[in-house]
Design a protein around this motif. Structure first.
Motif, PDB file in Angstrom:
ATOM      1  N   GLU A 614       0.787  -1.234   0.000  1.00  0.00           N
ATOM      2  CA  GLU A 614       0.000   0.000   0.000  1.00  0.00           C
ATOM      3  C   GLU A 614       0.823   1.290   0.000  1.00  0.00           C
ATOM      4  O   GLU A 614       0.355   2.314  -0.491  1.00  0.00           O
ATOM      5  CB  GLU A 614      -0.925   0.017   1.233  1.00  0.00           C
ATOM      6  CG  GLU A 614      -1.917  -1.138   1.285  1.00  0.00           C
ATOM      7  CD  GLU A 614      -2.937  -1.086   0.160  1.00  0.00           C
ATOM      8  OE1 GLU A 614      -3.380   0.030  -0.182  1.00  0.00           O
ATOM      9  OE2 GLU A 614      -3.278  -2.150  -0.377  1.00  0.00           O
ATOM     10  N   PHE A 615       2.039   1.255   0.582  1.00  0.00           N
ATOM     11  CA  PHE A 615       2.724   2.526   0.844  1.00  0.00           C
ATOM     12  C   PHE A 615       4.150   2.639   0.310  1.00  0.00           C
ATOM     13  O   PHE A 615       4.680   3.749   0.276  1.00  0.00           O
ATOM     14  CB  PHE A 615       2.747   2.796   2.354  1.00  0.00           C
ATOM     15  CG  PHE A 615       1.378   2.975   2.961  1.00  0.00           C
ATOM     16  CD1 PHE A 615       0.649   4.135   2.728  1.00  0.00           C
ATOM     17  CD2 PHE A 615       0.820   1.984   3.755  1.00  0.00           C
ATOM     18  CE1 PHE A 615      -0.615   4.306   3.285  1.00  0.00           C
ATOM     19  CE2 PHE A 615      -0.445   2.143   4.315  1.00  0.00           C
ATOM     20  CZ  PHE A 615      -1.166   3.317   4.079  1.00  0.00           C
ATOM     21  N   LEU A 616       4.781   1.539  -0.066  1.00  0.00           N
ATOM     22  CA  LEU A 616       6.193   1.603  -0.466  1.00  0.00           C
ATOM     23  C   LEU A 616       6.407   2.595  -1.609  1.00  0.00           C
ATOM     24  O   LEU A 616       7.352   3.390  -1.587  1.00  0.00           O
ATOM     25  CB  LEU A 616       6.698   0.213  -0.868  1.00  0.00           C
ATOM     26  CG  LEU A 616       8.183   0.125  -1.259  1.00  0.00           C
ATOM     27  CD1 LEU A 616       9.075   0.533  -0.087  1.00  0.00           C
ATOM     28  CD2 LEU A 616       8.539  -1.289  -1.719  1.00  0.00           C
ATOM     29  N   ALA A 617       5.518   2.572  -2.587  1.00  0.00           N
ATOM     30  CA  ALA A 617       5.670   3.455  -3.751  1.00  0.00           C
ATOM     31  C   ALA A 617       5.412   4.916  -3.404  1.00  0.00           C
ATOM     32  O   ALA A 617       6.000   5.816  -4.014  1.00  0.00           O
ATOM     33  CB  ALA A 617       4.731   3.003  -4.870  1.00  0.00           C
ATOM     34  N   ASP A 618       4.553   5.171  -2.428  1.00  0.00           N
ATOM     35  CA  ASP A 618       4.182   6.551  -2.075  1.00  0.00           C
ATOM     36  C   ASP A 618       3.748   6.594  -0.606  1.00  0.00           C
ATOM     37  O   ASP A 618       2.561   6.520  -0.296  1.00  0.00           O
ATOM     38  CB  ASP A 618       3.048   7.027  -2.987  1.00  0.00           C
ATOM     39  CG  ASP A 618       2.664   8.479  -2.739  1.00  0.00           C
ATOM     40  OD1 ASP A 618       3.337   9.146  -1.923  1.00  0.00           O
ATOM     41  OD2 ASP A 618       1.684   8.957  -3.352  1.00  0.00           O
ATOM     42  N   PRO A 619       4.718   6.729   0.327  1.00  0.00           N
ATOM     43  CA  PRO A 619       4.394   6.644   1.761  1.00  0.00           C
ATOM     44  C   PRO A 619       3.389   7.683   2.259  1.00  0.00           C
ATOM     45  O   PRO A 619       2.719   7.454   3.261  1.00  0.00           O
ATOM     46  CB  PRO A 619       5.752   6.841   2.444  1.00  0.00           C
ATOM     47  CG  PRO A 619       6.755   6.424   1.431  1.00  0.00           C
ATOM     48  CD  PRO A 619       6.172   6.834   0.113  1.00  0.00           C
ATOM     49  N   MET A 620       3.278   8.822   1.591  1.00  0.00           N
ATOM     50  CA  MET A 620       2.383   9.869   2.076  1.00  0.00           C
ATOM     51  C   MET A 620       1.088   9.948   1.261  1.00  0.00           C
ATOM     52  O   MET A 620       0.431  10.989   1.207  1.00  0.00           O
ATOM     53  CB  MET A 620       3.100  11.221   2.069  1.00  0.00           C
ATOM     54  CG  MET A 620       4.301  11.293   3.002  1.00  0.00           C
ATOM     55  SD  MET A 620       3.949  10.786   4.696  1.00  0.00           S
ATOM     56  CE  MET A 620       2.792  12.056   5.191  1.00  0.00           C
ATOM     57  N   ASN A 621       0.696   8.832   0.653  1.00  0.00           N
ATOM     58  CA  ASN A 621      -0.526   8.783  -0.147  1.00  0.00           C
ATOM     59  C   ASN A 621      -1.748   8.812   0.774  1.00  0.00           C
ATOM     60  O   ASN A 621      -2.043   7.840   1.467  1.00  0.00           O
ATOM     61  CB  ASN A 621      -0.526   7.511  -1.000  1.00  0.00           C
ATOM     62  CG  ASN A 621      -1.690   7.453  -1.967  1.00  0.00           C
ATOM     63  OD1 ASN A 621      -2.846   7.572  -1.578  1.00  0.00           O
ATOM     64  ND2 ASN A 621      -1.374   7.263  -3.235  1.00  0.00           N
ATOM     65  N   THR A 622      -2.440   9.945   0.787  1.00  0.00           N
ATOM     66  CA  THR A 622      -3.579  10.119   1.702  1.00  0.00           C
ATOM     67  C   THR A 622      -4.719   9.165   1.379  1.00  0.00           C
ATOM     68  O   THR A 622      -5.374   8.641   2.291  1.00  0.00           O
ATOM     69  CB  THR A 622      -4.088  11.576   1.650  1.00  0.00           C
ATOM     70  OG1 THR A 622      -3.012  12.447   2.000  1.00  0.00           O
ATOM     71  CG2 THR A 622      -5.229  11.793   2.623  1.00  0.00           C
ATOM     72  N   THR A 623      -4.967   8.926   0.084  1.00  0.00           N
ATOM     73  CA  THR A 623      -6.055   8.009  -0.303  1.00  0.00           C
ATOM     74  C   THR A 623      -5.836   6.627   0.300  1.00  0.00           C
ATOM     75  O   THR A 623      -6.734   6.034   0.901  1.00  0.00           O
ATOM     76  CB  THR A 623      -6.161   7.909  -1.841  1.00  0.00           C
ATOM     77  OG1 THR A 623      -6.399   9.208  -2.370  1.00  0.00           O
ATOM     78  CG2 THR A 623      -7.295   6.974  -2.248  1.00  0.00           C
ATOM     79  N   ASN A 624      -4.606   6.104   0.166  1.00  0.00           N
ATOM     80  CA  ASN A 624      -4.290   4.793   0.744  1.00  0.00           C
ATOM     81  C   ASN A 624      -4.289   4.848   2.265  1.00  0.00           C
ATOM     82  O   ASN A 624      -4.674   3.885   2.940  1.00  0.00           O
ATOM     83  CB  ASN A 624      -2.929   4.304   0.235  1.00  0.00           C
ATOM     84  CG  ASN A 624      -2.993   3.849  -1.214  1.00  0.00           C
ATOM     85  OD1 ASN A 624      -4.053   3.874  -1.830  1.00  0.00           O
ATOM     86  ND2 ASN A 624      -1.857   3.446  -1.771  1.00  0.00           N
ATOM     87  N   GLY A 625      -3.841   6.005   2.806  1.00  0.00           N
ATOM     88  CA  GLY A 625      -3.830   6.157   4.264  1.00  0.00           C
ATOM     89  C   GLY A 625      -5.227   6.090   4.849  1.00  0.00           C
ATOM     90  O   GLY A 625      -5.457   5.418   5.865  1.00  0.00           O
TER      91      GLY A 625
END
Length: 666
Positions: A614-625
């Motif tokens: 979920e986060f490796l590619a974009d740790p600050m992705n709010t949608t996934n968060g």
């Protein structure tokens, strides 16, 4: 957004020892009265039995958690003693309650009716009924009486063990020469006694000595002293192991582990032992290579210092040479790194990460409005804003510096769970982080080493789990999930402390706030993540396998010999001819993690899978968060954890990311 007044006032923290006792007695009297009434109902129904018990326990959870919290944080010994006695009384009541045949009959009657209720209410009914079954209510009366007596005895041992640990005030006096190598600002915080320096066994004292003292005998004395600091607890644990085995046998289980694991994700001791032994086999190869490298470093260091050559690598050598390896080969200097993580600004920036990921807002309460138990405490009102309007989430506390009588490790305490009250109104959670980071000195603010940044982020993860969870019943709120899953959300969040961009964002030099940590230093930190990772995880395996060995036994086991021999066999660390009693301060085994320490490694499988997916590619992705927040954290324990994981990942979880992270392959 404009800050609003929270819809729920924070708790007050002014109770005297007498008030704690009085409130405890009131809570217990009201609980017993309700159970008597429910048990006497001629026609039990979901509303008259299950909902009535749930409404009362929703309120009681918070009262009990707060009354028993004082033992961990109060500066007043009498308050701590009163709180500890209250916990003992609450535990005794829970045992009595769990063994009431009349109450079981009322719950079981509703269970057999299979009422048409919402999924969370159905889960509550199933869990309540199973609790009674697992407590032996199907056994003959005489056996139940024996069981109750054993459970009370065990509960009292656990309370006393933790009280001894909390009240521990041991220390060792070292000369300045014996402390050579230990940073001056650390030594400056040691009290002076008759020309010597007083090292307590609190982490901010102990760890720098273990990591920096050049004298190997200083490190040995510090390690052995810490291991043996609460000798009175050793016999308490030995008694507890036997009692747990006896209780399991009375309940019809082969071992205590079989009993405990029936209600966990892992389900059986065999599955846990297979998992641990498989991991041990993979990690031992790496561990032996790492030991050989550290031993080379040790022998070169001893030669340079003019010390006699020692061909053994002892457990008290590990922190010192692990640090030396990181400094020499990876140029990772803990002291230098800590300059970029002054506690105040680092915490503020951590909170900003959660603001982005989970759409939260943290408003610190200051001045006369603060409601805290100690001047060191910080208090926050927490809100969320992803719906376009501010919604209150709950209260968050930080108590971050050591003091006499205070809980000595780092932990999150759920002081009051969230729930829906009997009128359908939301009651909000209260949660606290209790840690032991160094206090500011005259010349410097409190500076966090990188591993302390990771620790804080981990414990804050538990706090966030408490805050963003929304469940109908307190029993399922927040971190009240399967014990072998509870660490996964916090372990997952640790990954942010190893991502270059996020690590840079957390940093700010204490002397020049605008100066962030160099990219070169970040690169060195990231590369060092799994240096000696084999040995680190073998140490965890020592704890986990020791725990499982004790609790798959019949209780007749030499605990001291098992502790010492397993360290050498599993963690690959020698200890000369020293016999240590570290199980006397292994609080997990008397604090709810019995047959559960494996969970730290087990849950890392899920943590790695979630982060990589979920986060490796974009740790600050709010949608996934937000999706992660609402799928994993929000339900707490109100749904099966595996179902939540499958919903988030879109598949069954697997260990591919976990093994890849450790670099040990499938």
């Amino acid at each position: 957004m404009v800050y609003k007044t929270p819809p729920q006032a924070p708790p007050t923290w002014t109770l005297t020892p007498e008030q704690i006792t009085s409130e405890m007695e009131t809570v217990l009297a009201e609980a017993k009265k309700l159970e008597d009434e429910v048990s006497a109902l001629p026609e039990p129904s979901f509303n008259s039995v299950i909902k009535a018990l749930a409404d009362a326990s929703n309120v009681r959870y918070g009262l009990v958690n707060q009354l028993t919290f004082y033992q961990h944080i109060s500066a007043d010994k009498e308050v701590r003693n009163s709180s500890s006695k209250a916990e003992e009384a609450f535990r005794d009541f829970d045992i009595e309650s769990s063994m009431r045949e009349d109450l079981f009959k009322a719950v079981n009657a509703v269970y057999k009716q299979t009422p048409d209720v919402d999924p969370e209410s159905k889960r509550l009914l199933e869990k309540l009924n199973l609790d009674f079954v697992r407590n032996g209510l199907a056994l003959p009366v005489e056996t139940r009486d024996e069981l109750k007596a054993l459970q009370k005895k065990l509960s009292n041992l656990e309370v006393q063990y933790n009280k001894n640990l909390g009240e521990e005030t041991g220390f060792i006096l070292f000369t300045a020469e014996e402390l050579e190598g230990v940073p001056a600002d650390v030594v400056a915080q040691f009290a002076e006694v008759e020309g010597k320096y007083k090292m307590t066994f609190k982490y901010p004292d102990l760890f720098p000595v273990m990591k920096y003292a050049k004298n190997p005998d200083t490190r040995r004395r510090a390690f052995v002293g810490d291991q043996n600091k609460v000798m009175e607890n050793t016999e308490l644990l030995i008694q507890a192991i036997k009692l747990r085995a006896d209780i399991a046998h009375l309940l019809g289980y082969k071992t205590h582990s079989a009993y405990v694991l029936e209600d966990r994700m892992a389900k059986s001791p065999e599955i846990v032992m297979t998992f641990l032994n498989d991991l041990r086999e993979k990690l031992s190869i790496a561990g032996k290579t790492e030991i050989a490298k550290l031993l080379e470093l040790k022998q070169a260091d001893e030669k340079a210092l003019g010390l006699p050559e020692d061909s053994s690598f002892n457990v008290w050598d590990y922190r010192y040479f692990d640090r030396l390896l990181l400094e020499k080969e990876y140029e990772v200097d803990d002291q230098k790194i800590s300059e970029y993580f002054p506690m105040q600004s680092t915490i503020e920036k951590m909170l900003k990460i959660f603001e982005v990921l989970f759409a939260l807002e943290f408003h610190e309460v200051t001045g006369a409005d603060r409601s805290v138990w100690h001047e060191d405490c910080k208090q926050f009102a927490v809100w969320k804003n992803d719906t376009g309007t501010q919604e209150f989430v709950g209260w968050l506390y930080f108590d971050l510096h050591p003091r006499e009588g205070k809980y000595g490790h780092a932990a999150n305490f759920n002081l009051s769970p969230g729930y829906t009250d009997k009128d359908g109104k939301r009651v909000y959670p209260v949660t606290a982080l209790v840690c032991n980071f160094s206090k500011p000195s005259a010349s410097k603010p409190s500076l966090l080493k990188h591993d302390e940044v990771v620790t804080f982020f981990h414990e804050l993860g538990h706090g966030i789990h408490d805050l963003v969870s929304v469940t109908k019943y307190a029993r399922f709120h927040g971190t009240n999930v399967a014990r072998d899953f509870v660490e996964a959300p916090s372990q997952m969040l640790e990954y942010w402390c190893w991502q270059p961009k996020e690590l840079k964002g957390l940093s700010s030099h204490y002397e020049e706030p605008s100066k962030t940590i160099d990219d070169d230093l970040i690169d060195k930190i990231v590369k060092s993540k799994h240096v000696n990772g084999g040995l680190f995880n073998l140490r965890q395996l020592h704890f986990a396998l020791f725990d499982m060995t004790l609790h798959t036994s019949d209780g007749n086991i030499d605990v001291t010999e098992t502790w010492n021999s397993m360290r050498q066999e599993i963690a690959l660390m020698q200890q000369a001819n020293e016999t240590t009693y570290g199980f006397g301060s292994f609080g997990h085994l008397m604090g709810g993690y019995d047959s559960g320490y494996y969970g730290y490694l087990w849950s890392q499988v899920f943590a790695a899978d979630i982060f990589y997916t979920e986060f490796l590619a974009d740790p600050m992705n709010t949608t996934n968060g937000l999706r992660y927040r609402d799928t994993i954290l929000k339900p707490g324990g109100s749904r099966e954890e595996l179902d939540n994981l499958k919903q988030l990942l879109g598949r069954e979880p697997n260990n591919v990311a976990f093994l890849s992270e450790l670099g040990v392959g499938k």
